[in-house]
Write a protein that holds these residues in place. Structure first.
Motif, PDB file in Angstrom:
ATOM      1  N   ILE A 142      -1.311  15.991  10.656  1.00  0.00           N
ATOM      2  CA  ILE A 142      -1.528  15.179   9.433  1.00  0.00           C
ATOM      3  C   ILE A 142      -2.962  14.549   9.645  1.00  0.00           C
ATOM      4  O   ILE A 142      -3.395  14.028  10.914  1.00  0.00           O
ATOM      5  CB  ILE A 142      -0.553  14.037   9.493  1.00  0.00           C
ATOM      6  CG1 ILE A 142       1.027  14.704   9.504  1.00  0.00           C
ATOM      7  CG2 ILE A 142      -0.801  12.838   8.463  1.00  0.00           C
ATOM      8  CD1 ILE A 142       1.194  15.456   8.344  1.00  0.00           C
TER       9      ILE A 142
ATOM     10  N   ASP B  96      -4.337  12.217   7.179  1.00  0.00           N
ATOM     11  CA  ASP B  96      -4.379  10.878   6.555  1.00  0.00           C
ATOM     12  C   ASP B  96      -3.971   9.914   7.565  1.00  0.00           C
ATOM     13  O   ASP B  96      -3.060   9.692   8.182  1.00  0.00           O
ATOM     14  CB  ASP B  96      -3.414  10.710   5.351  1.00  0.00           C
ATOM     15  CG  ASP B  96      -3.567   9.433   4.826  1.00  0.00           C
ATOM     16  OD1 ASP B  96      -4.078   8.365   5.340  1.00  0.00           O
ATOM     17  OD2 ASP B  96      -3.304   9.616   3.482  1.00  0.00           O
TER      18      ASP B  96
ATOM     19  N   ARG C  15      -4.066   6.606   7.579  1.00  0.00           N
ATOM     20  CA  ARG C  15      -3.116   5.597   7.134  1.00  0.00           C
ATOM     21  C   ARG C  15      -1.850   5.814   7.419  1.00  0.00           C
ATOM     22  O   ARG C  15      -0.899   5.120   7.817  1.00  0.00           O
ATOM     23  CB  ARG C  15      -3.353   5.013   5.751  1.00  0.00           C
ATOM     24  CG  ARG C  15      -4.628   4.418   5.510  1.00  0.00           C
ATOM     25  CD  ARG C  15      -5.004   4.198   4.192  1.00  0.00           C
ATOM     26  NE  ARG C  15      -4.101   2.920   3.540  1.00  0.00           N
ATOM     27  CZ  ARG C  15      -3.453   3.052   2.480  1.00  0.00           C
ATOM     28  NH1 ARG C  15      -3.396   3.930   1.678  1.00  0.00           N
ATOM     29  NH2 ARG C  15      -2.689   1.855   2.163  1.00  0.00           N
ATOM     30  N   VAL C  16      -1.248   7.089   7.162  1.00  0.00           N
ATOM     31  CA  VAL C  16       0.137   7.614   7.194  1.00  0.00           C
ATOM     32  C   VAL C  16       0.552   7.385   8.474  1.00  0.00           C
ATOM     33  O   VAL C  16       1.457   6.772   8.868  1.00  0.00           O
ATOM     34  CB  VAL C  16       0.248   8.935   6.583  1.00  0.00           C
ATOM     35  CG1 VAL C  16       1.839   9.407   6.850  1.00  0.00           C
ATOM     36  CG2 VAL C  16      -0.313   9.277   5.091  1.00  0.00           C
TER      37      VAL C  16
ATOM     38  N   ALA D 173       5.982  12.882   6.873  1.00  0.00           N
ATOM     39  CA  ALA D 173       4.436  12.615   6.898  1.00  0.00           C
ATOM     40  C   ALA D 173       3.764  13.465   5.879  1.00  0.00           C
ATOM     41  O   ALA D 173       2.936  13.040   5.196  1.00  0.00           O
ATOM     42  CB  ALA D 173       3.927  12.754   8.239  1.00  0.00           C
TER      43      ALA D 173
ATOM     44  N   THR E 140       4.293  12.361   2.221  1.00  0.00           N
ATOM     45  CA  THR E 140       3.669  10.995   1.891  1.00  0.00           C
ATOM     46  C   THR E 140       2.105  11.183   1.902  1.00  0.00           C
ATOM     47  O   THR E 140       1.438  10.412   1.068  1.00  0.00           O
ATOM     48  CB  THR E 140       4.049   9.920   3.266  1.00  0.00           C
ATOM     49  OG1 THR E 140       5.441   9.938   3.340  1.00  0.00           O
ATOM     50  CG2 THR E 140       3.403   8.648   2.896  1.00  0.00           C
ATOM     51  N   GLU E 141       1.446  11.867   2.593  1.00  0.00           N
ATOM     52  CA  GLU E 141       0.090  12.374   2.652  1.00  0.00           C
ATOM     53  C   GLU E 141      -0.256  12.865   1.306  1.00  0.00           C
ATOM     54  O   GLU E 141      -1.283  12.668   0.774  1.00  0.00           O
ATOM     55  CB  GLU E 141      -0.365  13.371   3.828  1.00  0.00           C
ATOM     56  CG  GLU E 141      -1.764  13.791   3.822  1.00  0.00           C
ATOM     57  CD  GLU E 141      -2.194  14.409   4.852  1.00  0.00           C
ATOM     58  OE1 GLU E 141      -2.889  14.304   5.894  1.00  0.00           O
ATOM     59  OE2 GLU E 141      -1.542  15.518   5.361  1.00  0.00           O
TER      60      GLU E 141
ATOM     61  N   GLN F 247      11.964   6.005   4.578  1.00  0.00           N
ATOM     62  CA  GLN F 247      10.611   6.534   3.662  1.00  0.00           C
ATOM     63  C   GLN F 247      10.273   5.274   2.682  1.00  0.00           C
ATOM     64  O   GLN F 247       8.886   5.180   2.706  1.00  0.00           O
ATOM     65  CB  GLN F 247      11.278   7.711   2.775  1.00  0.00           C
ATOM     66  CG  GLN F 247      10.226   8.384   1.806  1.00  0.00           C
ATOM     67  CD  GLN F 247       9.107   8.840   2.395  1.00  0.00           C
ATOM     68  OE1 GLN F 247       9.179  10.217   3.066  1.00  0.00           O
ATOM     69  NE2 GLN F 247       7.866   8.478   2.491  1.00  0.00           N
TER      70      GLN F 247
ATOM     71  N   ILE G 226       7.895   3.109   4.586  1.00  0.00           N
ATOM     72  CA  ILE G 226       6.455   3.610   4.648  1.00  0.00           C
ATOM     73  C   ILE G 226       5.734   3.692   3.455  1.00  0.00           C
ATOM     74  O   ILE G 226       4.772   3.044   3.507  1.00  0.00           O
ATOM     75  CB  ILE G 226       6.794   5.181   4.992  1.00  0.00           C
ATOM     76  CG1 ILE G 226       7.438   5.563   6.626  1.00  0.00           C
ATOM     77  CG2 ILE G 226       5.409   6.030   5.091  1.00  0.00           C
ATOM     78  CD1 ILE G 226       7.802   6.814   7.057  1.00  0.00           C
ATOM     79  N   LEU G 227       6.432   3.941   2.536  1.00  0.00           N
ATOM     80  CA  LEU G 227       5.598   3.885   1.055  1.00  0.00           C
ATOM     81  C   LEU G 227       5.300   2.569   0.808  1.00  0.00           C
ATOM     82  O   LEU G 227       4.287   2.126   0.277  1.00  0.00           O
ATOM     83  CB  LEU G 227       6.698   4.431  -0.063  1.00  0.00           C
ATOM     84  CG  LEU G 227       7.012   5.978   0.044  1.00  0.00           C
ATOM     85  CD1 LEU G 227       8.187   6.330  -1.019  1.00  0.00           C
ATOM     86  CD2 LEU G 227       5.704   6.856  -0.133  1.00  0.00           C
TER      87      LEU G 227
ATOM     88  N   LEU H  56       2.061   1.471   2.246  1.00  0.00           N
ATOM     89  CA  LEU H  56       0.808   2.202   1.702  1.00  0.00           C
ATOM     90  C   LEU H  56       0.592   2.019   0.526  1.00  0.00           C
ATOM     91  O   LEU H  56      -0.340   2.438  -0.232  1.00  0.00           O
ATOM     92  CB  LEU H  56       1.118   3.738   2.036  1.00  0.00           C
ATOM     93  CG  LEU H  56       1.353   4.300   3.321  1.00  0.00           C
ATOM     94  CD1 LEU H  56       1.768   5.551   3.678  1.00  0.00           C
ATOM     95  CD2 LEU H  56      -0.159   3.964   4.057  1.00  0.00           C
TER      96      LEU H  56
END
Ligand code: SAH
Length: 212
Positions: free
Chosen positions: A18, A20, A22-23, A65, A68-69, A89, A92-93, A96
């Motif tokens: 991954i 990103d 931030r993720v 991941a 999300t990315e 999930q 996580i969202l 972000l």
């Protein structure tokens, strides 16, 4: 069990795939052990899906991941998640993006997710019970849509809820194996990319799969 250490090991492993940051940073502090039943807590940081009851699963961390990315979140978005499940999930969202609207068809899972997310202090997540139409039209359009259950085809009802320029990730295929699609909605001719194979529980409802 040292959850912090196990979590750090998992994130280091995800870092190989991954890009990103931030993720990865967000997943490095959200306690996945709080989103699984007590008997699964020791496996919370294995890179695999785990049962959460009622034949449903919390998805594998790597696929979470990747999905999300693919949404390319920068912080100001309104995001729709279809399939709240454990609420992991959604958390996580929520870290972000600005606002997360998440829908779940099984009331007891929605209730458990609500309790977990409240106890962790999230205030930018709305959980709704699924209605007849897929997604949640009342709050559309969304800048990003994440579907965490598998559909037989890309549902028009969900595409219509995506803003122009918005991204949707969705597993599409049979009831048992699927390809993960990223769809970028454009004024003309949506862009569809195949992100690889995956396995999700079925998306149930009108224009998706029938209940078994
Ligand atoms: N994102 C979840 C994984 C959920 S598993 C997590 O982080 O834990 C998929 C979920 O989708 C299941 O809980 C299932 O009940 C739900 N689901 C299936 N069909 C649905 C529909 N039409 N609308 C909303 N939720 C649905």
């Amino acid at each position: 069990m040292d959850f912090a250490q196990a979590r750090a090991r998992l994130i280091a492993h995800l870092g190989g795939e991954i890009r990103d940051r931030r993720v990865l940073a967000v997943m490095a502090h959200i306690p996945r052990e709080c989103f699984v039943p007590p008997e699964e807590q020791l496996s919370a940081y294995e890179d695999m899906p785990l049962p959460i009851g009622l034949d449903q699963t919390i998805s594998q961390p790597l696929i979470i991941a990747v999905m999300t990315e693919a949404l390319e979140l920068k912080g100001k978005e309104k995001v729709l998640e279809v399939g709240t499940g454990s609420g992991y999930q959604s958390a996580i969202l929520a870290e972000l993006a600005r606002l997360v609207i998440t829908v779940e068809r099984l009331p007891s899972l929605a209730e458990t997710a609500r309790k977990t997310l409240n106890s962790l202090g999230y205030t930018n997540i709305e959980i709704h019970l699924a209605g007849e139409t897929l997604g949640y039209q009342d709050k559309a359009p969304y800048d990003a849509i994440m579907v965490t259950a598998a559909a037989p085809r890309i549902p028009d009802d969900l595409l219509k809820q995506l803003a122009i320029g918005g991204r949707m990730v969705i597993p599409v295929g049979s009831r048992f194996v699927q390809e993960l699609y990223k769809i970028t909605r454009q004024k003309k001719g949506d862009l569809v990319q195949d992100l690889g194979g995956c396995r999700f529980v079925p998306l149930i409802g009108k224009n998706a799969w029938e209940k078994e």
